[in-house]
Design an enzyme around this catalytic site. Structure first.
Site, PDB file in Angstrom:
ATOM      1  N   ASP A 120      -2.822   8.245  -1.875  1.00 49.09           N
ATOM      2  CA  ASP A 120      -4.149   8.862  -1.903  1.00 49.09           C
ATOM      3  C   ASP A 120      -4.473   9.463  -0.548  1.00 49.09           C
ATOM      4  OD1 ASP A 120      -4.325   6.336  -0.637  1.00 49.09           O
ATOM      5  OD2 ASP A 120      -6.473   6.224  -1.043  1.00 49.09           O
TER       6      ASP A 120
ATOM      7  N   ASP B  22      -8.411  -7.513   0.939  1.00 48.21           N
ATOM      8  CA  ASP B  22      -7.423  -7.684   2.006  1.00 48.21           C
ATOM      9  C   ASP B  22      -8.013  -7.199   3.311  1.00 48.21           C
ATOM     10  OD1 ASP B  22      -5.792  -4.986   3.108  1.00 48.21           O
ATOM     11  OD2 ASP B  22      -6.979  -4.691   1.291  1.00 48.21           O
TER      12      ASP B  22
ATOM     13  N   GLY C 128     -11.410   3.881   0.995  1.00 50.31           N
ATOM     14  CA  GLY C 128     -12.335   4.691   1.769  1.00 50.31           C
ATOM     15  C   GLY C 128     -13.587   3.962   2.182  1.00 50.31           C
TER      16      GLY C 128
ATOM     17  N   CYS D  75     -12.396 -27.972   7.388  1.00 53.36           N
ATOM     18  CA  CYS D  75     -11.213 -27.131   7.180  1.00 53.36           C
ATOM     19  C   CYS D  75      -9.944 -27.971   7.202  1.00 53.36           C
ATOM     20  CB  CYS D  75     -11.159 -26.037   8.246  1.00 53.36           C
ATOM     21  SG  CYS D  75      -9.782 -24.888   8.041  1.00 53.36           S
TER      22      CYS D  75
ATOM     23  N   ASP E 105       0.854  -1.186   0.000  1.00 56.17           N
ATOM     24  CA  ASP E 105       0.000   0.000   0.000  1.00 56.17           C
ATOM     25  C   ASP E 105       0.891   1.237   0.000  1.00 56.17           C
ATOM     26  OD1 ASP E 105       0.911   0.322   2.580  1.00 56.17           O
ATOM     27  OD2 ASP E 105      -0.994  -0.117   3.533  1.00 56.17           O
ATOM     28  N   SER E 106       0.299   2.385  -0.142  1.00 55.75           N
ATOM     29  CA  SER E 106       1.082   3.589  -0.433  1.00 55.75           C
ATOM     30  C   SER E 106       1.450   4.422   0.781  1.00 55.75           C
ATOM     31  CB  SER E 106       0.282   4.482  -1.386  1.00 55.75           C
ATOM     32  OG  SER E 106      -0.884   4.961  -0.732  1.00 55.75           O
ATOM     33  N   GLY E 107       0.817   4.145   1.917  1.00 58.30           N
ATOM     34  CA  GLY E 107       0.903   5.043   3.059  1.00 58.30           C
ATOM     35  C   GLY E 107      -0.316   5.939   3.151  1.00 58.30           C
ATOM     36  N   GLY E 108      -1.166   5.898   2.127  1.00 64.80           N
ATOM     37  CA  GLY E 108      -2.357   6.743   2.139  1.00 64.80           C
ATOM     38  C   GLY E 108      -3.315   6.399   3.261  1.00 64.80           C
ATOM     39  N   PHE E 109      -3.416   5.118   3.615  1.00 71.70           N
ATOM     40  CA  PHE E 109      -4.322   4.761   4.704  1.00 71.70           C
ATOM     41  C   PHE E 109      -3.859   5.372   6.017  1.00 71.70           C
ATOM     42  CE2 PHE E 109      -5.947   1.951   8.076  1.00 71.70           C
ATOM     43  CZ  PHE E 109      -7.305   2.069   7.825  1.00 71.70           C
TER      44      PHE E 109
ATOM     45  N   GLN F 202     -11.676   7.186  -4.591  1.00 74.11           N
ATOM     46  CA  GLN F 202     -12.181   7.667  -3.311  1.00 74.11           C
ATOM     47  C   GLN F 202     -13.564   8.294  -3.538  1.00 74.11           C
ATOM     48  OE1 GLN F 202     -11.226   7.155  -0.312  1.00 74.11           O
ATOM     49  NE2 GLN F 202      -9.130   6.391  -0.522  1.00 74.11           N
TER      50      GLN F 202
END
Length: 373
Positions: free
Chosen positions: A147, A266, A216, A304, A93-97, A189
């Site tokens: 983002d 995810d 988002g 399972c 991921d980009s760090g946007g979260f 978004q």
């Protein structure tokens, strides 16, 4: 390396589809749940154990790996794949979260985001260009555009500003991303505002990227709002690209998303639940601390194939959790990951067999479909 996505089967009554997403480190068959390995590790799980769950693609976190150990150390170790000994596809991921989740320690402007490190308070200047540089050094197969993920609730004006920044930052990400063997995905978004979601889907789709994500969601909004967003945005995305719904790992939400054309998911939920003594069984969450399991020597879930279910009993798992043994947390984490991967692959099987609309759309706990996957 040419990234490409091929659709191999469709549901004739919904937007669900099966596909193959080709990457330098292998093919991801979709729909597919992807475990989260924030710090280049899925907590408590070895790479070999992770592969046994059926996982094909794993996530790591750009922001946290930048803090520790630092992207240069990962690059010097051969990139994320060699560093963590995972030879399958990976996504960062980009760090946007973190713009959303660490909102109390950051400052946002059109240039980017300035954080105070949650470790030592040091200043971190994260821009679209810096996010791309870090992700190129980490070397995952897929990098996510930087983002701004607005919080819930937020005003329409606040979300519109976040969208404007997200689109401008995406253009800067595209300009600065130069790693040919790494795909860049854009992120839609728009919060809970249909007009903004539609506009963001149009803008991000127009960039011609190898894949597209919707962010988002699962940030505090009611489930019905998430469902509405998924139903609105899914059909607006380019059909020939993989569609990734970020941060979603609950069974009803994955089923609704697949029915509307989403392919990848995810969530940190399976390992987080496992560390707190909870197991996912038939769409329900079971607290293994409960006394009802103390004398129950049956398998956790007879259907399972994970070690918690094939080797151990509910009574033993209860004992491990009650005594706070690390093994109990590991076994439940493995079980929960296996459950979500099994569920996503079962949806794919149902699409190919022509029964997805009956068995999974909509899917409810303890419905017949809950016991057939």
């Amino acid at each position: 390396m040419s990234f490409h996505f091929e659709i191999t089967a469709r549901c004739t009554r919904t937007g669900a589809r099966c596909g193959c997403f080709h990457t330098p480190h292998g093919v991801v068959t979709t729909p597919r749940f992807m475990p989260v390995g924030t710090l280049a590790t899925v907590k408590g799980v070895t790479p070999a154990q992770l592969k046994d769950t059926g996982a094909e693609m794993v996530l790591s976190n750009t922001f946290h790996l930048h803090l520790q150990p630092g992207e240069q150390i990962v690059a010097d170790g051969g990139g994320l794949h060699r560093f963590m000994a995972w030879d399958g596809p990976m996504l960062t991921d980009s760090g946007g979260f973190q713009v959303f989740s660490l909102g109390d320690i950051n400052t946002i402007n059109d240039r980017g985001v300035v954080f105070r490190s949650p470790r030592d308070g040091a200043r971190i200047d994260l821009t679209p260009e810096r996010s791309m540089a870090i992700q190129m050094a980490l070397g995952a197969d897929v990098a996510m555009a930087f983002d701004q993920c607005p919080p819930y609730p937020a005003t329409e004006a606040e979300v519109e500003l976040a969208c404007r920044r997200t689109h401008a930052w995406l253009e800067r990400c595209i300009s600065s991303h130069t790693k040919s063997d790494q795909a860049l995905f854009g992120i839609v978004q728009g919060g809970c505002f249909p007009r903004l979601r539609e506009e963001s889907a149009r803008v991000v789709s127009s960039m011609g990227l190898p894949g597209i994500a919707v962010g988002g969601v699962s940030v505090g909004e009611p489930a019905k709002e998430m469902h509405r967003i998924v139903r609105q945005v899914g059909p607006l995305l380019p059909d020939d690209k993989p569609h990734y719904l970020m941060g979603v790992g609950t069974l009803p939400e994955m089923a609704i998303a697949v029915a509307n054309g989403f392919d990848l998911f995810d969530c940190v939920l399976p390992t987080r639940l496992g560390r707190h003594g909870a197991a996912l069984v038939g769409g329900e969450r079971w607290n293994l601390k409960n006394a009802r399991f103390r004398h129950d020597h049956s398998p956790l879930d007879p259907s399972c194939s994970c070690p918690a279910c094939t080797v151990h009993t509910r009574a033993y798992l209860h004992h491990l959790i009650k005594t706070d043994e690390l093994l109990g947390k590991i076994l439940l984490s493995l079980h929960n990951i296996t459950q979500l991967v099994r569920f996503s692959t079962a949806m794919g099987r149902a699409i190919r067999d022509g029964c997805f609309s009956e068995d999974f759309a909509p899917w409810e706990p303890n419905s017949p479909a809950a016991h057939t996957w």
